[in-house]
Design a protein around this motif. Structure first.
Motif, mmCIF file in Angstrom:
data_model
loop_
_atom_site.group_PDB
_atom_site.id
_atom_site.type_symbol
_atom_site.label_atom_id
_atom_site.label_comp_id
_atom_site.label_asym_id
_atom_site.label_seq_id
_atom_site.Cartn_x
_atom_site.Cartn_y
_atom_site.Cartn_z
ATOM 1 N N SER A 51 -2.429 -3.978 8.804
ATOM 2 C CA SER A 51 -3.122 -2.707 9.355
ATOM 3 C C SER A 51 -4.550 -3.245 9.474
ATOM 4 O O SER A 51 -4.865 -4.590 9.992
ATOM 5 C CB SER A 51 -3.304 -2.368 8.051
ATOM 6 N N ALA A 52 -6.123 -2.520 10.316
ATOM 7 C CA ALA A 52 -7.212 -2.796 10.057
ATOM 8 C C ALA A 52 -7.709 -3.927 9.817
ATOM 9 O O ALA A 52 -8.523 -5.084 10.160
ATOM 10 C CB ALA A 52 -8.002 -1.527 10.892
ATOM 11 N N LYS A 53 -7.607 -3.529 8.289
ATOM 12 C CA LYS A 53 -7.870 -4.290 6.891
ATOM 13 C C LYS A 53 -7.619 -5.739 7.005
ATOM 14 O O LYS A 53 -8.255 -6.941 6.723
ATOM 15 C CB LYS A 53 -7.316 -3.929 5.788
#
Length: 104
Positions: A51-53
């Motif tokens: 994911s982006a995180k």
């Protein structure tokens, strides 16, 4: 709702199950389920999608809840598992260790 004698921030020892004998600090308590998350105890692996995180993704280790009945408070004097009682001191309700009779 039941009254629990273990609170967040307490040091506890696991008295039953796969993690018997492990010690840790209570991070969070779920009153509706009578479970607690103990730091470093009952670790489970969880697969995470990228994911982006977390762009890498992968397998993450995290603590899973453990039932309150399998936990016992650690006596501040002896460092062993103890039962908890309540008594009044100067008009305030205080928790104390039944083993050493010392306030917690």
């Amino acid at each position: 709702m039941t009254k629990l004698k273990i609170k967040s921030g307490d040091t506890v020892v696991v008295t039953a199950g796969d993690h018997k004998g492990s010690e840790g600090k209570v991070m969070k308590i779920f009153l509706d389920k009578n479970k607690a998350i103990v730091e470093g105890v009952n670790m489970v692996s969880k697969h995470e999608k990228p994911s982006a995180k977390n762009p890498q993704g992968g397998i993450a280790k995290k603590e899973a809840p453990i039932h309150i009945s399998n936990l016992s408070l650690v006596d501040p004097k002896s460092g062993k598992a103890t039962r908890v009682g309540y008594k009044m001191e100067n008009g305030k309700k205080v928790r104390f260790s039944k083993q050493s009779n010392q306030a917690i």
